[in-house]
Motif scaffolding. Structure first.
Motif, PDB file in Angstrom:
ATOM      1  N   PHE A  27       0.809  -1.218   0.000  1.00 22.90           N
ATOM      2  CA  PHE A  27       0.000   0.000   0.000  1.00 22.90           C
ATOM      3  C   PHE A  27       0.845   1.272   0.000  1.00 22.90           C
ATOM      4  CE2 PHE A  27      -3.224  -3.091   1.811  1.00 22.90           C
ATOM      5  CZ  PHE A  27      -3.687  -3.393   0.542  1.00 22.90           C
ATOM      6  N   THR A  28       2.162   1.108   0.057  1.00 23.28           N
ATOM      7  CA  THR A  28       3.040   2.211  -0.349  1.00 23.28           C
ATOM      8  C   THR A  28       3.069   2.271  -1.871  1.00 23.28           C
ATOM      9  OG1 THR A  28       4.397   1.971   1.645  1.00 23.28           O
ATOM     10  CG2 THR A  28       5.373   3.160  -0.217  1.00 23.28           C
ATOM     11  N   VAL A  29       3.169   1.104  -2.499  1.00 27.17           N
ATOM     12  CA  VAL A  29       3.151   1.026  -3.962  1.00 27.17           C
ATOM     13  C   VAL A  29       1.826   1.558  -4.509  1.00 27.17           C
ATOM     14  CG1 VAL A  29       3.045  -0.604  -5.892  1.00 27.17           C
ATOM     15  CG2 VAL A  29       4.830  -0.822  -4.175  1.00 27.17           C
ATOM     16  N   ALA A  30       0.714   1.170  -3.894  1.00 22.51           N
ATOM     17  CA  ALA A  30      -0.592   1.639  -4.370  1.00 22.51           C
ATOM     18  C   ALA A  30      -0.675   3.160  -4.328  1.00 22.51           C
ATOM     19  CB  ALA A  30      -1.700   1.020  -3.523  1.00 22.51           C
ATOM     20  N   ALA A  31      -0.199   3.746  -3.243  1.00 22.52           N
ATOM     21  CA  ALA A  31      -0.222   5.204  -3.139  1.00 22.52           C
ATOM     22  C   ALA A  31       0.646   5.842  -4.217  1.00 22.52           C
ATOM     23  CB  ALA A  31       0.240   5.634  -1.750  1.00 22.52           C
ATOM     24  N   TRP A  32       1.809   5.261  -4.470  1.00 26.10           N
ATOM     25  CA  TRP A  32       2.672   5.781  -5.539  1.00 26.10           C
ATOM     26  C   TRP A  32       2.000   5.640  -6.906  1.00 26.10           C
ATOM     27  CZ3 TRP A  32       6.740   8.779  -6.283  1.00 26.10           C
ATOM     28  CH2 TRP A  32       7.498   9.139  -5.165  1.00 26.10           C
ATOM     29  N   ALA A  33       1.268   4.563  -7.115  1.00 27.59           N
ATOM     30  CA  ALA A  33       0.564   4.406  -8.387  1.00 27.59           C
ATOM     31  C   ALA A  33      -0.427   5.552  -8.595  1.00 27.59           C
ATOM     32  CB  ALA A  33      -0.153   3.053  -8.430  1.00 27.59           C
ATOM     33  N   ALA A 119      -0.767   7.967   5.946  1.00 30.06           N
ATOM     34  CA  ALA A 119      -1.246   7.804   7.328  1.00 30.06           C
ATOM     35  C   ALA A 119      -2.093   8.980   7.789  1.00 30.06           C
ATOM     36  CB  ALA A 119      -0.057   7.608   8.267  1.00 30.06           C
ATOM     37  N   GLY A 120      -1.621  10.190   7.551  1.00 32.71           N
ATOM     38  CA  GLY A 120      -2.344  11.365   8.020  1.00 32.71           C
ATOM     39  C   GLY A 120      -3.716  11.487   7.388  1.00 32.71           C
ATOM     40  N   ALA A 121      -3.796  11.289   6.086  1.00 35.13           N
ATOM     41  CA  ALA A 121      -5.083  11.380   5.396  1.00 35.13           C
ATOM     42  C   ALA A 121      -6.026  10.277   5.864  1.00 35.13           C
ATOM     43  CB  ALA A 121      -4.867  11.300   3.884  1.00 35.13           C
ATOM     44  N   THR A 122      -5.480   9.090   6.116  1.00 34.29           N
ATOM     45  CA  THR A 122      -6.303   7.990   6.614  1.00 34.29           C
ATOM     46  C   THR A 122      -6.884   8.318   7.980  1.00 34.29           C
ATOM     47  OG1 THR A 122      -4.918   6.412   5.396  1.00 34.29           O
ATOM     48  CG2 THR A 122      -6.323   5.527   7.136  1.00 34.29           C
ATOM     49  N   LEU A 201       6.670   9.782   5.627  1.00 36.32           N
ATOM     50  CA  LEU A 201       5.396  10.074   6.288  1.00 36.32           C
ATOM     51  C   LEU A 201       4.583  11.101   5.510  1.00 36.32           C
ATOM     52  CD1 LEU A 201       3.748   9.504   8.910  1.00 36.32           C
ATOM     53  CD2 LEU A 201       4.860  11.527   9.888  1.00 36.32           C
ATOM     54  N   ASP A 202       3.313  10.762   5.265  1.00 32.73           N
ATOM     55  CA  ASP A 202       2.337  11.707   4.692  1.00 32.73           C
ATOM     56  C   ASP A 202       2.789  12.307   3.360  1.00 32.73           C
ATOM     57  OD1 ASP A 202       0.861  11.215   6.963  1.00 32.73           O
ATOM     58  OD2 ASP A 202       1.409  13.081   7.956  1.00 32.73           O
ATOM     59  N   ARG A 203       3.404  11.501   2.533  1.00 32.84           N
ATOM     60  CA  ARG A 203       3.802  12.025   1.225  1.00 32.84           C
ATOM     61  C   ARG A 203       2.586  12.409   0.378  1.00 32.84           C
ATOM     62  NH1 ARG A 203       8.355  12.094  -2.148  1.00 32.84           N
ATOM     63  NH2 ARG A 203       7.715  12.575  -4.280  1.00 32.84           N
ATOM     64  N   PHE A 204       1.500  11.654   0.531  1.00 32.35           N
ATOM     65  CA  PHE A 204       0.330  11.867  -0.322  1.00 32.35           C
ATOM     66  C   PHE A 204      -0.854  12.362   0.507  1.00 32.35           C
ATOM     67  CE2 PHE A 204       2.850   8.473  -2.322  1.00 32.35           C
ATOM     68  CZ  PHE A 204       3.173   9.124  -3.513  1.00 32.35           C
ATOM     69  N   PRO A 205      -1.694  13.251  -0.072  1.00 31.64           N
ATOM     70  CA  PRO A 205      -2.777  13.893   0.680  1.00 31.64           C
ATOM     71  C   PRO A 205      -4.100  13.140   0.637  1.00 31.64           C
ATOM     72  CG  PRO A 205      -2.594  14.935  -1.451  1.00 31.64           C
ATOM     73  CD  PRO A 205      -1.527  13.872  -1.408  1.00 31.64           C
ATOM     74  N   PHE A 206      -4.072  11.912   0.172  1.00 28.44           N
ATOM     75  CA  PHE A 206      -5.319  11.157   0.027  1.00 28.44           C
ATOM     76  C   PHE A 206      -5.291   9.885   0.868  1.00 28.44           C
ATOM     77  CE2 PHE A 206      -2.461  10.294  -3.601  1.00 28.44           C
ATOM     78  CZ  PHE A 206      -2.184   8.945  -3.385  1.00 28.44           C
ATOM     79  N   ALA A 207      -6.484   9.418   1.211  1.00 35.37           N
ATOM     80  CA  ALA A 207      -6.648   8.071   1.739  1.00 35.37           C
ATOM     81  C   ALA A 207      -6.983   7.162   0.565  1.00 35.37           C
ATOM     82  CB  ALA A 207      -7.759   8.055   2.785  1.00 35.37           C
TER      83      ALA A 207
END
Length: 227
Positions: A27-33, A119-122, A201-207
């Motif tokens: 789910f790091t890979v999924a976020a990067w996708a 994590a933060g967005a989640t 940590l918190d690279r992406f702003p989405f859940a």
């Protein structure tokens, strides 16, 4: 919030809210996708299903754990995926632990897939939903992976206390068995930057929310504005 932390095999009932955690690396890979522009991710139950979906949809991008394999476009590595242009594409993902955990709770009313990079967005999404009991599914090592448990505990803490310090949780993840195996090349299909990217940590702003669409379990990004 009443938080429960269970391995995939310990799930005895369908939870009302499930947060499926796989830090290294699903789910790091999924976020990067999604960061690279993917529209959605289809979570496959098996390698055969992933290949069958790819055969029916030649423009879809199929990825798996381990070394490269015929029929798959890439492997489950954020370091490798970050150089791919996935704008508007559908990704098919099959991994050893993360996708298995998500599929195990697919019938839950709310399923989130998470890692440190989201994590933060989640936590913000859980907080805005006012979730009562939340089941965190610790996917790695039959529920014993400390990087996944640390991330789950951090998200749970940050849901109730937004100022929760991440340092100790990230340290545990950095010292985990998975991090060591990735750094030492024990696991295949690895980029040298994978561990560092998984601890960002918190690279992406989405859940990331998983829902059922036409008999498939589909993961999509869900924007959660920062306060």
């Amino acid at each position: 919030m009443d938080a429960r932390f269970l391995g995939t095999a310990e799930l005895a009932e369908v939870p009302s809210v499930a947060v499926v955690v796989d830090v290294m690396r699903a789910f790091t890979v999924a976020a990067w996708a999604f960061g690279q522009g993917a529209e959605k991710i289809v979570l496959a139950e098996s390698l055969d299903e992933a290949l069958a979906l790819k055969e029916r949809h030649l423009d879809w991008v199929a990825l798996k754990d381990g070394p490269p394999a015929p029929g798959f476009d890439t492997v489950n590595s954020p370091g490798l995926l970050r150089s791919m242009d996935l704008a508007g594409r559908t990704v098919v993902q099959k991994t050893t632990a993360g996708t298995v955990g998500a599929l195990a709770v697919r019938e839950a009313p709310l399923v989130l897939c998470a890692s440190f990079v989201v994590a933060g967005a989640t936590a913000r999404l859980l907080r805005t939903r006012g979730s009562g009991t939340v089941t965190f599914v610790v996917t790695g090592e039959d529920g014993r992976a400390d990087e996944d448990l640390a991330c789950a505990q951090y998200i749970a803490g940050r849901t109730t206390e937004p100022g929760t310090d991440a340092a100790e949780f990230l340290r545990r993840a950095a010292e985990s068995r998975a991090a060591t195996e990735l750094a030492e090349g024990v696991r295949k299909g690895v980029h040298a930057d994978d561990v560092a990217l998984c601890l960002e940590l918190d690279r992406f702003p989405f859940a990331m929310v998983a829902t059922q669409e036409n008999s498939l379990t589909v993961l999509r990004p869900h924007a959660v504005p920062a306060p």
